[in-house]
Motif scaffolding. Structure first.
Motif, PDB file in Angstrom:
ATOM      1  N   VAL A  63      44.545  41.479  45.847  1.00 55.75           N
ATOM      2  CA  VAL A  63      43.380  41.927  46.624  1.00 55.75           C
ATOM      3  C   VAL A  63      42.277  42.380  45.672  1.00 55.75           C
ATOM      4  N   TYR A  64      42.641  43.148  44.651  1.00 54.13           N
ATOM      5  CA  TYR A  64      41.628  43.643  43.708  1.00 54.13           C
ATOM      6  C   TYR A  64      40.892  42.486  43.023  1.00 54.13           C
ATOM      7  N   GLN A  65      41.616  41.418  42.709  1.00 59.69           N
ATOM      8  CA  GLN A  65      40.995  40.258  42.060  1.00 59.69           C
ATOM      9  C   GLN A  65      39.863  39.674  42.908  1.00 59.69           C
ATOM     10  N   LEU A  66      39.913  39.907  44.218  1.00 55.45           N
ATOM     11  CA  LEU A  66      38.942  39.327  45.147  1.00 55.45           C
ATOM     12  C   LEU A  66      37.799  40.283  45.499  1.00 55.45           C
ATOM     13  N   THR A  67      37.833  41.512  44.976  1.00 52.97           N
ATOM     14  CA  THR A  67      36.840  42.510  45.368  1.00 52.97           C
ATOM     15  C   THR A  67      35.533  42.381  44.580  1.00 52.97           C
ATOM     16  N   TRP A  69      34.177  44.820  43.146  1.00 53.93           N
ATOM     17  CA  TRP A  69      34.331  45.661  41.947  1.00 53.93           C
ATOM     18  C   TRP A  69      34.816  44.829  40.771  1.00 53.93           C
ATOM     19  N   LYS A  70      35.811  43.996  41.016  1.00 53.48           N
ATOM     20  CA  LYS A  70      36.314  43.126  39.954  1.00 53.48           C
ATOM     21  C   LYS A  70      35.187  42.210  39.485  1.00 53.48           C
ATOM     22  N   GLY A  71      34.455  41.635  40.428  1.00 49.04           N
ATOM     23  CA  GLY A  71      33.343  40.750  40.068  1.00 49.04           C
ATOM     24  C   GLY A  71      32.280  41.449  39.249  1.00 49.04           C
ATOM     25  N   ALA A  72      31.940  42.678  39.616  1.00 45.80           N
ATOM     26  CA  ALA A  72      30.923  43.428  38.873  1.00 45.80           C
ATOM     27  C   ALA A  72      31.401  43.739  37.460  1.00 45.80           C
ATOM     28  N   CYS A  73      32.640  44.149  37.335  1.00 45.83           N
ATOM     29  CA  CYS A  73      33.180  44.441  36.002  1.00 45.83           C
ATOM     30  C   CYS A  73      33.232  43.182  35.145  1.00 45.83           C
ATOM     31  N   LEU A  74      33.633  42.082  35.754  1.00 47.34           N
ATOM     32  CA  LEU A  74      33.696  40.815  35.032  1.00 47.34           C
ATOM     33  C   LEU A  74      32.317  40.379  34.559  1.00 47.34           C
ATOM     34  N   THR A  75      31.307  40.589  35.373  1.00 50.47           N
ATOM     35  CA  THR A  75      29.936  40.242  34.987  1.00 50.47           C
ATOM     36  C   THR A  75      29.517  41.019  33.746  1.00 50.47           C
ATOM     37  N   HIS A  76      29.814  42.310  33.723  1.00 54.11           N
ATOM     38  CA  HIS A  76      29.462  43.127  32.551  1.00 54.11           C
ATOM     39  C   HIS A  76      30.250  42.693  31.319  1.00 54.11           C
ATOM     40  N   CYS A  77      31.531  42.407  31.498  1.00 50.47           N
ATOM     41  CA  CYS A  77      32.368  42.033  30.357  1.00 50.47           C
ATOM     42  C   CYS A  77      31.986  40.667  29.787  1.00 50.47           C
ATOM     43  N   ARG A  78      31.478  39.799  30.619  1.00 49.67           N
ATOM     44  CA  ARG A  78      31.104  38.458  30.160  1.00 49.67           C
ATOM     45  C   ARG A  78      29.872  38.456  29.275  1.00 49.67           C
ATOM     46  N   ASN A  79      29.011  39.439  29.439  1.00 49.13           N
ATOM     47  CA  ASN A  79      27.756  39.437  28.705  1.00 49.13           C
ATOM     48  C   ASN A  79      27.544  40.772  28.001  1.00 49.13           C
ATOM     49  N   PRO A  80      28.262  41.007  26.880  1.00 48.25           N
ATOM     50  CA  PRO A  80      28.145  42.295  26.205  1.00 48.25           C
ATOM     51  C   PRO A  80      26.749  42.566  25.634  1.00 48.25           C
ATOM     52  N   ILE A  81      26.009  41.523  25.260  1.00 52.16           N
ATOM     53  CA  ILE A  81      24.658  41.730  24.739  1.00 52.16           C
ATOM     54  C   ILE A  81      23.766  42.322  25.830  1.00 52.16           C
ATOM     55  N   GLU A 138      39.130  34.268  32.499  1.00 55.45           N
ATOM     56  CA  GLU A 138      38.219  34.983  33.397  1.00 55.45           C
ATOM     57  C   GLU A 138      36.940  35.397  32.666  1.00 55.45           C
ATOM     58  N   LYS A 139      37.097  35.865  31.444  1.00 57.87           N
ATOM     59  CA  LYS A 139      35.959  36.450  30.729  1.00 57.87           C
ATOM     60  C   LYS A 139      35.081  35.431  30.020  1.00 57.87           C
ATOM     61  N   VAL A 140      35.674  34.378  29.469  1.00 59.59           N
ATOM     62  CA  VAL A 140      34.852  33.448  28.683  1.00 59.59           C
ATOM     63  C   VAL A 140      34.848  32.028  29.225  1.00 59.59           C
ATOM     64  N   GLY A 141      35.696  31.728  30.163  1.00 64.59           N
ATOM     65  CA  GLY A 141      35.741  30.387  30.717  1.00 64.59           C
ATOM     66  C   GLY A 141      34.549  30.098  31.606  1.00 64.59           C
ATOM     67  N   PRO A 142      34.141  28.832  31.692  1.00 65.27           N
ATOM     68  CA  PRO A 142      32.976  28.484  32.512  1.00 65.27           C
ATOM     69  C   PRO A 142      33.199  28.735  34.007  1.00 65.27           C
ATOM     70  N   ALA A 143      34.446  28.758  34.432  1.00 69.96           N
ATOM     71  CA  ALA A 143      34.759  28.999  35.847  1.00 69.96           C
ATOM     72  C   ALA A 143      35.536  30.305  35.992  1.00 69.96           C
ATOM     73  N   GLY A 144      35.137  31.332  35.242  1.00 70.36           N
ATOM     74  CA  GLY A 144      35.865  32.596  35.213  1.00 70.36           C
ATOM     75  C   GLY A 144      36.034  33.247  36.572  1.00 70.36           C
ATOM     76  N   THR A 145      34.989  33.237  37.369  1.00 69.58           N
ATOM     77  CA  THR A 145      35.074  33.844  38.701  1.00 69.58           C
ATOM     78  C   THR A 145      36.060  33.084  39.572  1.00 69.58           C
ATOM     79  N   LEU A 146      36.011  31.774  39.505  1.00 71.02           N
ATOM     80  CA  LEU A 146      36.952  30.952  40.278  1.00 71.02           C
ATOM     81  C   LEU A 146      38.384  31.212  39.817  1.00 71.02           C
ATOM     82  N   VAL A 147      38.587  31.293  38.512  1.00 70.67           N
ATOM     83  CA  VAL A 147      39.921  31.572  37.966  1.00 70.67           C
ATOM     84  C   VAL A 147      40.429  32.917  38.490  1.00 70.67           C
ATOM     85  N   ALA A 148      39.561  33.940  38.460  1.00 67.76           N
ATOM     86  CA  ALA A 148      39.952  35.269  38.945  1.00 67.76           C
ATOM     87  C   ALA A 148      40.334  35.221  40.421  1.00 67.76           C
ATOM     88  N   ARG A 149      39.555  34.507  41.204  1.00 66.96           N
ATOM     89  CA  ARG A 149      39.838  34.430  42.649  1.00 66.96           C
ATOM     90  C   ARG A 149      41.120  33.636  42.927  1.00 66.96           C
TER      91      ARG A 149
END
Length: 168
Positions: A63-67, A69-81, A138-149
């Motif tokens: 369930v958490y993978q689909l929230t 919150w997970k998406g927002a955290c993943l967005t931040h982690c994907r783009n540290p700059i 999830e973090k560096v793959g081109p389909a990270g969001t899809l992988v997480a879901r």
């Protein structure tokens, strides 16, 4: 190209802030492991000995993978700059706060996956490697969001199946 005064200490403080977050999480996970071990809910391989424990862990993680919150955290982690540019704080304490803030986003990406180790075996290196690959995708793959879901749906199904098949 000139070395900035205090740059090394700022980097160390950023790392320390990040480390504080993960050390806190590790302490909570260690207490959970100790409590589950004391309650005889972990096998000798350090995995859940009951489908009624394993199933809910997988369901919560799924369930958490689909929230959002997970998406927002993943967005931040994907783009540290982008994180550094939008959350910049000067000085050593600013660096510590940024490290803590970024570590919190990183923890937000991974905490549920780390608890899945209670299902598959805390010391099972094959599953540790598999979850590491999942986090990387999830973090560096081109389909990270899809992988997480997809992983979330998979965990949900696996959790429900653990519970349903235990009752048969």
């Amino acid at each position: 190209k000139r070395p900035e005064p205090g740059a090394r200490s700022a980097v160390l403080m950023f790392g320390l802030g990040y480390l504080v977050v993960w050390t806190g999480f590790s302490a909570v996970a260690a207490v959970a492991q100790w409590a589950l071990h004391k309650a005889a809910m972990l096998s000798p391989a350090m995995s859940a000995s009951s489908p009624y424990l394993a199933g809910p862990i997988l369901i919560v993680a799924g369930v958490y993978q689909l929230t959002p919150w997970k998406g927002a955290c993943l967005t931040h982690c994907r783009n540290p700059i982008e994180f550094l540019m939008t959350h910049w704080r000067d000085g050593a304490m600013g660096a510590f706060q940024m490290g803590r803030h970024h570590g919190t986003y990183c923890l937000g990406c991974c905490w549920a996956l780390m608890y899945v180790l209670f299902v598959v075996g805390v010391m099972n290196l094959v599953w540790v490697a598999a979850l590491t690959i999942l986090v990387l995708l999830e973090k560096v793959g081109p389909a990270g969001t899809l992988v997480a879901r997809l992983a979330g749906v998979g965990m949900l199904v696996a959790g429900v199946m653990r519970i349903v098949t235990a009752g048969l």
